[in-house]
Design a protein around this motif. Structure first.
Motif, PDB file in Angstrom:
ATOM      1  N   ARG A  10      -1.645  -6.775  -8.387  1.00 39.57           N
ATOM      2  CA  ARG A  10      -3.075  -6.913  -8.122  1.00 39.57           C
ATOM      3  C   ARG A  10      -3.386  -6.515  -6.681  1.00 39.57           C
ATOM      4  NH1 ARG A  10      -5.493 -11.794 -11.317  1.00 39.57           N
ATOM      5  NH2 ARG A  10      -6.616 -12.075  -9.375  1.00 39.57           N
ATOM      6  N   GLU A  11      -4.581  -6.042  -6.458  1.00 42.28           N
ATOM      7  CA  GLU A  11      -4.942  -5.494  -5.144  1.00 42.28           C
ATOM      8  C   GLU A  11      -4.988  -6.551  -4.049  1.00 42.28           C
ATOM      9  OE1 GLU A  11      -8.558  -3.388  -5.653  1.00 42.28           O
ATOM     10  OE2 GLU A  11      -7.670  -1.781  -6.876  1.00 42.28           O
ATOM     11  N   ASP A  12      -5.171  -7.827  -4.427  1.00 39.74           N
ATOM     12  CA  ASP A  12      -5.209  -8.859  -3.395  1.00 39.74           C
ATOM     13  C   ASP A  12      -3.814  -9.257  -2.912  1.00 39.74           C
ATOM     14  OD1 ASP A  12      -4.634  -9.954  -5.885  1.00 39.74           O
ATOM     15  OD2 ASP A  12      -5.631 -11.868  -5.462  1.00 39.74           O
ATOM     16  N   ALA A  39       0.826  -1.206   0.000  1.00 38.67           N
ATOM     17  CA  ALA A  39       0.000   0.000   0.000  1.00 38.67           C
ATOM     18  C   ALA A  39       0.863   1.261   0.000  1.00 38.67           C
ATOM     19  CB  ALA A  39      -0.927   0.002   1.214  1.00 38.67           C
ATOM     20  N   SER A  40       2.086   1.170   0.541  1.00 36.82           N
ATOM     21  CA  SER A  40       2.944   2.345   0.661  1.00 36.82           C
ATOM     22  C   SER A  40       4.278   2.189  -0.060  1.00 36.82           C
ATOM     23  CB  SER A  40       3.213   2.637   2.148  1.00 36.82           C
ATOM     24  OG  SER A  40       3.808   1.508   2.779  1.00 36.82           O
ATOM     25  N   PHE A  97       0.346  -9.404 -11.676  1.00 36.71           N
ATOM     26  CA  PHE A  97       0.250  -8.035 -12.189  1.00 36.71           C
ATOM     27  C   PHE A  97      -1.199  -7.661 -12.521  1.00 36.71           C
ATOM     28  CE2 PHE A  97       4.740  -8.869 -13.609  1.00 36.71           C
ATOM     29  CZ  PHE A  97       5.337  -7.920 -12.786  1.00 36.71           C
ATOM     30  N   LYS A  98      -1.524  -6.403 -12.317  1.00 38.08           N
ATOM     31  CA  LYS A  98      -2.835  -5.889 -12.718  1.00 38.08           C
ATOM     32  C   LYS A  98      -3.013  -6.017 -14.232  1.00 38.08           C
ATOM     33  CE  LYS A  98      -3.057  -2.352  -9.066  1.00 38.08           C
ATOM     34  NZ  LYS A  98      -2.947  -0.896  -8.786  1.00 38.08           N
ATOM     35  N   LYS A  99      -1.965  -5.694 -14.960  1.00 40.71           N
ATOM     36  CA  LYS A  99      -1.993  -5.786 -16.421  1.00 40.71           C
ATOM     37  C   LYS A  99      -1.679  -7.223 -16.816  1.00 40.71           C
ATOM     38  CE  LYS A  99       0.613  -4.132 -20.465  1.00 40.71           C
ATOM     39  NZ  LYS A  99      -0.463  -4.390 -21.396  1.00 40.71           N
ATOM     40  N   SER A 100      -2.599  -7.862 -17.476  1.00 35.44           N
ATOM     41  CA  SER A 100      -2.370  -9.250 -17.874  1.00 35.44           C
ATOM     42  C   SER A 100      -1.311  -9.313 -18.964  1.00 35.44           C
ATOM     43  CB  SER A 100      -3.668  -9.889 -18.360  1.00 35.44           C
ATOM     44  OG  SER A 100      -4.135  -9.237 -19.525  1.00 35.44           O
ATOM     45  N   VAL A 101      -0.623 -10.431 -19.021  1.00 39.11           N
ATOM     46  CA  VAL A 101       0.437 -10.661 -20.009  1.00 39.11           C
ATOM     47  C   VAL A 101      -0.029 -11.777 -20.928  1.00 39.11           C
ATOM     48  CG1 VAL A 101       2.854 -11.256 -20.356  1.00 39.11           C
ATOM     49  CG2 VAL A 101       2.173  -9.990 -18.301  1.00 39.11           C
ATOM     50  N   SER A 102       0.014 -11.534 -22.234  1.00 39.47           N
ATOM     51  CA  SER A 102      -0.442 -12.535 -23.194  1.00 39.47           C
ATOM     52  C   SER A 102       0.648 -12.832 -24.214  1.00 39.47           C
ATOM     53  CB  SER A 102      -1.696 -12.049 -23.926  1.00 39.47           C
ATOM     54  OG  SER A 102      -1.386 -10.997 -24.826  1.00 39.47           O
TER      55      SER A 102
END
Length: 522
Positions: A148-150, A139-140, A319-324
């Motif tokens: 990801r937020e979890d 968070a800091s 990661f929040k941004k998925s990798v494909s």
């Protein structure tokens, strides 16, 4: 340097050697450097380019191997951790510190286990220069932004980055400057005992000609080919040693950068493996590696779609941004020749990365030393241990010397890249900052040979794209065994990520012309 004059001469006029080394990866080059620096007459042959196989396909880390603690490989981890700071001092141009972020997942390893592992990691190797580990809240912390937020908390610890292929080349350069003969594109096609010495037949790919040399001792450092080299039926080297080698493929993907900070990530997975996500060449992220059993010719190794999917899925889980697959701009794969011992049934990721040195010697024949396994971090210690065996066999009494000897270009003031940059930025104030940083990272103080008396970019000759000029290309041809395009844009540099297809075609033609001129002159 012990036992030598650092004159840059070689033994190219002779056919009799103390050591004949087969294999131009990190282990072969490291042994050649150490041995030549002790005054031994050394020949190293490599069937392709230096670092053309496993030694250019690593995750580019000088590290202790945090996960090896789970397998109780304390000796390997301690040696590797100690070597981090030795190598950092020897090659500050191609090795530098990194901070790694380990996100915590409750469903995998408990927090107390990670804290204990990091405590051991901080203290096993006598850490002096690198900062200690600590717990963090995402968070800091800047490292939390792309996650990801979890994923809420984790740990930070230290290791180092290395340009693996250049580490090999610099060892080979130093070996040559200590008097060793380094032959690339030269294959060992036969080695047999005769009159108490090794008779070795070498085939030059350029001229398709054979040359016979003799040596008091043979070193098999052929990496993934080490077992094939000594097979009873069809191996090039006459040997009675059994090589219990297990070939394991490791693959990496490179994607456009996924975060805007300098921290690296080490991600845990449910299968017990870990995968790294590391800032790469400023604009990219390197993700790897896999562990897959391999059969076949190591020279044809390449990534499978299952491996690409595995790495993309694992990274996307953090990661929040998925990798494909569509994000992948480059891949590379290598084959690790792991010494299996009695662990043939183990999962590939659990086979030890430690090295094994097997001496083959009796009173009638010349000795041979077979190098199995190993990791790039411990190559220098492997070479020292090999030299203990070699000097005992050859009756050569000498002392280790490489721990305090900078590799070519690594003689920075205070072993500091920043201090060196300040010096060269003043001297070459006409060189753009990004270009100077790239050159200094690749060549260290040897950029003086490339830039010479130039006073402007136009003095460096034709530009082949990005910031690659003729002066650098000629240096690589003259000093670093560069012959073809892959040598230059993927092993000596990573300019393959920058140059267009048209620029690569022009550069390929330039290198082909230089090679044709060289062959004609011979």
């Amino acid at each position: 340097m012990p036992g030598t004059s650092n004159s840059g001469t070689s033994n190219s006029g002779t056919s009799n050697y103390d050591l004949i080394i087969i294999g131009g990866g990190i282990n072969g080059a490291g042994i050649a450097r150490d041995a030549a620096g002790r005054g031994l007459k050394v020949l190293l042959c490599e069937q392709n380019d230096l670092a053309s196989a496993t030694s250019s396909a690593s995750t580019k880390l000088i590290h202790g191997g945090l996960r090896y603690l789970e397998h109780y490989e304390f000796r390997l981890v301690r040696e590797a951790l100690t070597e981090r700071e030795v190598l950092l001092g020897n090659a500050p141009h191609i090795i530098w510190p990194l901070r790694f972020v380990l996100p915590h997942r409750k469903d995998l390893r408990p927090a107390w286990m990670i804290r204990l592992g990091l405590f051991l990691y901080d203290h096993l190797g006598g850490r002096k220069k690198l900062p200690a580990s600590k717990g963090i809240s995402f968070a800091s912390h800047v490292a939390g932004e792309p996650l990801r937020e979890d994923v809420t908390k984790g740990f930070v610890y230290s290791d180092c980055w290395v340009d693996d292929a250049r580490l090999v080349v610099l060892n080979a350069m130093d070996a040559r400057e200590c008097g060793a003969e380094i032959l690339t594109r030269t294959k060992c096609v036969g080695a047999k005992q005769m009159d108490g010495q090794w008779n070795v037949t070498l085939r030059d790919a350029d001229h398709d000609q054979d040359r016979v040399v003799t040596g008091k001792m043979l070193i098999n450092a052929a990496g993934p080919w080490c077992a094939d080299l000594i097979k009873p039926d069809g191996g090039a080297v006459q040997s009675k040693t059994k090589a219990n080698i297990r070939l394991v493929k490791g693959s990496h993907i490179v994607v456009p950068k996924l975060f805007d900070h300098d921290y690296c990530y080490i991600f845990q997975n449910g299968d017990g493996r870990i995968v790294f996500a590391i800032p790469y060449e400023n604009d990219f992220t390197l993700i790897g590696t896999t562990d897959v059993d391999f059969t076949g010719d190591p020279s044809t190794v390449k990534i499978d779609q299952d491996e690409v999917d595995y790495l993309c899925k694992l990274a996307s889980g953090y990661f929040k941004k998925s990798v494909s697959t569509d994000d992948v701009v480059w891949t590379y794969s290598g084959v690790r020749p792991l010494y299996a011992g009695n662990g043939d049934g183990k999962n590939a990721s659990k086979i030890s990365r430690d090295y094994t040195l097997k001496l083959e010697a009796n009173s009638d024949d010349a000795p041979a030393l077979h190098v199995f396994g190993g990791k790039i971090t411990t190559y220098r210690k492997l070479a020292e241990h090999a030299l203990q065996i070699i000097t005992d066999q050859l009756g050569h009494n000498d002392q280790p010397w490489t721990a305090s000897a900078p590799l070519p270009g690594g003689d920075f003031p205070n072993a500091s890249f920043d201090d060196a940059y300040d010096v060269f930025a003043k001297r070459y104030n006409w060189v753009p900052s990004a270009m100077l940083t790239r050159l200094l990272r690749l060549y260290g103080t040897r950029i003086e040979t490339i830039l010479g008396a130039a006073n402007a970019l136009s003095d460096l000759g034709a530009c082949y794209g990005h910031d690659l000029y003729e002066a650098e290309v000629q240096y690589l041809i003259d000093q670093e065994w560069v012959r073809d395009l892959d040598d230059l844009i993927w092993r000596r540099s990573k300019l393959g990520l920058r140059l267009t297809d048209d620029q690569k075609a022009v550069l390929k033609k330039r290198l082909a012309g230089a090679q044709a001129d060289k062959i004609a002159a011979e």
